[in-house]
Design a protein around this motif. Structure first.
Motif, PDB file in Angstrom:
ATOM      1  N   ILE A 381     -58.895  98.059  19.342  1.00 40.54           N
ATOM      2  CA  ILE A 381     -57.942  99.174  19.367  1.00 40.54           C
ATOM      3  C   ILE A 381     -57.090  99.125  20.632  1.00 40.54           C
ATOM      4  O   ILE A 381     -55.872  99.374  20.587  1.00 40.54           O
ATOM      5  N   GLN A 382     -57.702  98.785  21.768  1.00 41.35           N
ATOM      6  CA  GLN A 382     -56.930  98.717  23.014  1.00 41.35           C
ATOM      7  C   GLN A 382     -55.859  97.641  22.961  1.00 41.35           C
ATOM      8  O   GLN A 382     -54.743  97.829  23.455  1.00 41.35           O
ATOM      9  N   ARG A 383     -56.168  96.525  22.359  1.00 41.47           N
ATOM     10  CA  ARG A 383     -55.165  95.457  22.235  1.00 41.47           C
ATOM     11  C   ARG A 383     -54.029  95.891  21.300  1.00 41.47           C
ATOM     12  O   ARG A 383     -52.862  95.580  21.548  1.00 41.47           O
ATOM     13  N   ILE A 384     -54.411  96.604  20.239  1.00 41.21           N
ATOM     14  CA  ILE A 384     -53.353  97.078  19.331  1.00 41.21           C
ATOM     15  C   ILE A 384     -52.474  98.102  20.043  1.00 41.21           C
ATOM     16  O   ILE A 384     -51.243  98.122  19.878  1.00 41.21           O
ATOM     17  N   PHE A 385     -53.118  98.984  20.863  1.00 38.46           N
ATOM     18  CA  PHE A 385     -52.339  99.928  21.655  1.00 38.46           C
ATOM     19  C   PHE A 385     -51.359  99.197  22.567  1.00 38.46           C
ATOM     20  O   PHE A 385     -50.187  99.587  22.702  1.00 38.46           O
ATOM     21  N   ASP A 413     -46.904 101.011  11.266  1.00 35.61           N
ATOM     22  CA  ASP A 413     -47.968 100.184  10.693  1.00 35.61           C
ATOM     23  C   ASP A 413     -49.126 100.013  11.675  1.00 35.61           C
ATOM     24  O   ASP A 413     -50.307 100.045  11.281  1.00 35.61           O
ATOM     25  N   LEU A 414     -48.794  99.824  12.951  1.00 35.60           N
ATOM     26  CA  LEU A 414     -49.838  99.692  13.961  1.00 35.60           C
ATOM     27  C   LEU A 414     -50.681 100.966  14.057  1.00 35.60           C
ATOM     28  O   LEU A 414     -51.906 100.918  14.231  1.00 35.60           O
ATOM     29  N   GLN A 415     -49.972 102.108  13.960  1.00 38.67           N
ATOM     30  CA  GLN A 415     -50.703 103.373  14.000  1.00 38.67           C
ATOM     31  C   GLN A 415     -51.641 103.495  12.805  1.00 38.67           C
ATOM     32  O   GLN A 415     -52.786 103.963  12.926  1.00 38.67           O
ATOM     33  N   ASP A 416     -51.188 103.070  11.629  1.00 38.27           N
ATOM     34  CA  ASP A 416     -52.050 103.092  10.445  1.00 38.27           C
ATOM     35  C   ASP A 416     -53.255 102.160  10.611  1.00 38.27           C
ATOM     36  O   ASP A 416     -54.375 102.487  10.192  1.00 38.27           O
ATOM     37  N   ILE A 417     -53.001 101.016  11.233  1.00 38.64           N
ATOM     38  CA  ILE A 417     -54.102 100.069  11.462  1.00 38.64           C
ATOM     39  C   ILE A 417     -55.152 100.690  12.379  1.00 38.64           C
ATOM     40  O   ILE A 417     -56.360 100.562  12.162  1.00 38.64           O
ATOM     41  N   ILE A 418     -54.667 101.385  13.426  1.00 40.88           N
ATOM     42  CA  ILE A 418     -55.598 102.040  14.344  1.00 40.88           C
ATOM     43  C   ILE A 418     -56.432 103.080  13.605  1.00 40.88           C
ATOM     44  O   ILE A 418     -57.648 103.194  13.811  1.00 40.88           O
TER      45      ILE A 418
END
Length: 563
Positions: A381-385, A413-418
């Motif tokens: 999650i931190q890397r996606i952030f 999309d990134l928010q949905d992935i998180i």
């Protein structure tokens, strides 16, 4: 008819003179010694018994001979005969059980010599196809002060009656036979104990080698079947390994061996009105002529004698082990019960091992889930952030509308992935029955409600959430969702502290650092929270704090069963 009264004991090569033997008649010492050696030569009991009968026939020149072994019910449990072929035996029918003259010798174990069987008061005649018999000589055989059986001889080949000389010889043979029989019994007992020890060692080796617990239980059932010469064996345990004693209403057959083994497995045995249930509850073995409850035998077999033993693990009973014979078979002996009792406890060890293995597997799964959840939260999650922040920086510098729109979609999309990863983390903490725990559901509510905000939310739990029943848990979940939504929409807060306290009551406290409640505020969300509390016999309070922000306290009593 004449009854002999034996005098002093006969010693090897010595003959008392008070038997009324004619002066010209001599004991065939060589023949008697040869018979004594033959009787004492073997250790197998069945072979020894047959040798005794053959030796007796040869010594007194009889046509027919037999040895009846007396059982616990004073009936003949075994009948070894000579002089009648198998064809004649089948025509006669069932073997004698100890009635008539044979029964008279059982009830009064003294030598009995008859010139005419039919004239004895206990005579009941012979069945059809039985060869004619007139003269008779019967002698008891005792081992360790107890009557083992009787030796029966009929019809001398010369047509004459048995003499006192014959009686004396057979008495001498019976004395030697008792020693030979005792030795054979001791040998059989020692051999049986050795076989039980070998079986116990085999089970222990399988346990130490980490064999599958179900396979070990099957091995125990197979060994119990073979070592007791049974026709069927099964092992039954509670359906839930967590339930013991009175907490369960039935046992379930886990493994079986022998006849009807395939139909038995999986069948339930109620604790009430069943032999297995009585053994399980009372923790003592039972030897019975038949089981009180049919655990699921097929229609083709009827079972009789049975031993049912508890699988004892200290003071706890983990199940029962049962062995059975077909109806009409010989009853189990006390020595078999003693040997099986120690062996049955190996089954309890196997069940405890299975329980420990199950618990260790559950702990391994939970530990692995925690590791995966931690890695997802701390790394993925931190890397996606970080990627999302980078894309947002790029978005602010772009000028092209098409690129701006595409980058905005990527950020969404990134928010949905998180959110998907967060849901996966919560699912990893689901309970054994597949339903998320109350703690994980509350965390999920917090994550969903505060997902699109910069709100920092902390959750603290005091006390065991496991005592909160599902319906009350759903109410708490709804309260947290409602209150947190109010904070997100109206409080303008940066932090929220949620405290769940479980004691005599379930108390949910939600405190934020926002603008507080405006004077005269009357919002529908707060009204809903108040109604939920009152409906459950609880209280609700909402107050602005002195330093800014709002504190909500929602509290309801726990049901009596959870106190």
């Amino acid at each position: 008819m004449t009854h002999s009264e034996p005098g002093s004991e006969a010693h090897a090569g010595m003959v008392p003179n008070d038997f009324g033997v004619p002066s010209g008649e001599r004991i065939h010492v060589d023949g008697l010694l040869e018979a004594l050696l033959a009787v004492s030569a073997g250790l197998d009991l069945d072979t020894t018994l047959r040798t005794i009968v053959k030796s007796a026939i040869a010594l007194v020149d009889a046509k027919f001979g037999a040895l009846g072994v007396v059982g616990d019910s004073e009936e003949l449990k075994q009948f070894v005969y000579e002089g009648i072929d198998e064809t004649g035996r089948e025509l006669i029918g069932d073997l004698p059980r100890g009635r008539g003259v044979l029964g008279a010798l059982i009830s009064d174990p003294k030598p009995l010599r008859l010139d005419d069987l039919s004239k004895h008061e206990a005579s009941v005649g012979f069945p059809d196809h039985h060869p004619p018999m007139k003269t008779f000589l019967g002698v008891p055989i005792q081992t360790r002060g107890q009557v083992f059986g009787n030796l029966y001889l009929t019809e001398k080949t010369n047509g004459r009656a048995f003499t006192a000389h014959d009686e004396m010889i057979v008495l001498a043979l019976a004395s030697a036979a008792s020693i030979a029989i005792d030795n054979s019994q001791l040998y059989a007992l020692t051999k049986m104990k050795q076989e039980w020890l070998l079986a116990t060692g085999e089970v222990t080796t399988a346990l130490l080698a980490g064999a599958d617990a179900l396979g070990v239980l099957q091995l125990i059932a197979d060994k119990s079947l073979s070592l007791t010469s049974s026709d069927c064996a099964f092992l039954a345990v509670p359906p839930d390994p967590e339930l013991t004693g009175v907490a369960t209403a039935e046992l379930v057959v886990t493994v079986a061996s022998g006849l009807d083994s395939e139909t038995l497995v999986g069948h339930g045995i109620p604790l009430d009105f069943s032999t297995s249930g009585a053994v399980y509850r009372n923790k003592f073995p039972i030897v019975t002529e038949s089981l009180e409850f049919d655990p699921g035998f097929g229609e083709g077999h009827e079972y009789g004698p049975a031993i049912v033993l508890p699988l004892r693990d200290g003071q706890q009973v983990r199940g029962v082990l049962a062995v059975l014979k077909l109806r009409g078979a010989e009853q189990y002996g006390a020595d078999q019960l003693a040997s099986m009792s120690a062996f049955a406890d190996q089954g309890a060890v196997a069940l405890r091992l299975a329980d420990n293995q199950r618990r260790m597997a559950e702990l391994d799964i939970l530990a692995d889930r925690d590791r995966i959840a931690r890695d997802l939260h701390d790394h993925v999650i931190q890397r996606i952030f970080a990627v999302g922040l980078s894309v947002q920086g790029t978005l602010q510098r772009t000028r092209a509308p098409e690129v701006h729109q595409r980058l905005s979609g990527t950020i969404d999309d990134l928010q949905d992935i998180i959110q998907d990863i967060r849901r996966a983390i919560f699912d990893l903490h689901a309970t054994e029955d597949g339903a998320p725990s109350l703690r994980s559901r509350l965390n999920q509510v917090v994550a969903e409600t505060s997902a699109d905000t910069d709100l920092r939310v902390t959750v603290q739990v005091r006390g065991p959430l496991s005592v909160v029943d599902p319906s009350l848990g759903e109410q708490a979940e709804a309260v947290v969702r409602e209150a947190l939504s109010n904070v997100v929409r109206h409080a303008q807060a940066s932090t929220v502290a949620i405290v769940i306290d479980v004691h005599d009551s379930l108390t949910v406290t939600i405190a934020d650092d926002g603008i507080g409640l405006p004077p005269g505020a009357h919002r529908r969300g707060l009204k809903n929270l108040c109604e939920r509390a009152f409906a459950l016999g609880g209280t609700f309070d909402a107050q602005s704090t002195d330093g800014g922000g709002t504190t909500l306290v929602w509290s309801v009593p726990l049901p009596d069963g959870n106190e």
